[in-house]
Enzyme design. Sequence first.
Site, PDB file in Angstrom:
ATOM      1  N   TYR A   1       0.828  -1.208   0.000  1.00 57.27           N
ATOM      2  CA  TYR A   1       0.000   0.000   0.000  1.00 57.27           C
ATOM      3  C   TYR A   1       0.865   1.263   0.000  1.00 57.27           C
ATOM      4  O   TYR A   1       0.606   2.207  -0.751  1.00 57.27           O
ATOM      5  CB  TYR A   1      -0.912  -0.019   1.228  1.00 57.27           C
ATOM      6  CG  TYR A   1      -1.962   1.055   1.257  1.00 57.27           C
ATOM      7  CD1 TYR A   1      -3.073   0.998   0.414  1.00 57.27           C
ATOM      8  CD2 TYR A   1      -1.873   2.121   2.144  1.00 57.27           C
ATOM      9  CE1 TYR A   1      -4.058   1.981   0.447  1.00 57.27           C
ATOM     10  CE2 TYR A   1      -2.847   3.106   2.192  1.00 57.27           C
ATOM     11  CZ  TYR A   1      -3.939   3.026   1.342  1.00 57.27           C
ATOM     12  OH  TYR A   1      -4.916   3.998   1.379  1.00 57.27           O
TER      13      TYR A   1
ATOM     14  N   LYS B   1       0.907   4.045  -2.952  1.00 56.41           N
ATOM     15  CA  LYS B   1       0.545   5.445  -2.714  1.00 56.41           C
ATOM     16  C   LYS B   1       1.726   6.379  -2.965  1.00 56.41           C
ATOM     17  O   LYS B   1       1.531   7.531  -3.392  1.00 56.41           O
ATOM     18  CB  LYS B   1       0.009   5.611  -1.296  1.00 56.41           C
ATOM     19  CG  LYS B   1      -1.329   4.899  -1.064  1.00 56.41           C
ATOM     20  CD  LYS B   1      -2.415   5.377  -2.026  1.00 56.41           C
ATOM     21  CE  LYS B   1      -3.776   4.797  -1.700  1.00 56.41           C
ATOM     22  NZ  LYS B   1      -4.824   5.321  -2.604  1.00 56.41           N
TER      23      LYS B   1
END
Length: 244
Positions: free
Chosen positions: A152, A156
Amino acid sequence: MSKLAIVTGASRGIGAAIAKRLAAESCDIVVNCISSVEKAEAVAAECRDMGVNACAMAWDVADYDACKRAVQQIQKSMGTPEILVNNAGITQDGLLIRMKPEQFDRVIRACLTGTFHMTSLVGAQMLRARKGHIVNLASVSGIAGNAGQANYAAAKAGVIGLTKTAAKELGSRGITVNAIAPGFVETDMTADLPETVQEEAKKRISLGRFGKAEEIAQLAAFLASDKASYITGQVIAADGGMAL
């Protein structure tokens, strides 16, 4: 004439709040989901209650061909989008050394590759129209990293790099591209965290609480408006001071 906005991953949480906030600002809305069509339609219905046109559409942003078909259909039936909010994403947390390659790839495709697909396709339409606002949902994890979120955080961080690059490439045609990096926000995902974890997290936040989806939505609506016409390539942390 109303502006048309596409909000991906908008059947719940932050995405739903953004869709409703934009509807309140008189934008027509496409509420994207991958499978929760009933929930997406409920969000679209709330938007229509505000007097705008809104529809729910299901497609997987990680699938380029599906994105292309959807974007073409939207332009044909509703016109050229003036606002794109790339919110769709998933988490599959786990320690780096135990994370399976498919866990890493799945999150990268949903969070980063999907943002690329939609930005490239909708961005091409905005270029021809010579106007548009793109808002990408990043995360404080993409700025500072986060244990247990290698996939993640990497996705991002990639969204942040994509945002800055798109801002440089599209700016000459009057298109702004910005990112929001939320911290802990009250959503279904954070509600599932053990209470002890939530309390420890709040101790690291200057404001002493989690954010609300509506607070992120207000920022997204600002960045998607002409009030932010001279802001581009920026990453705005909305984390209650957690990163201080």
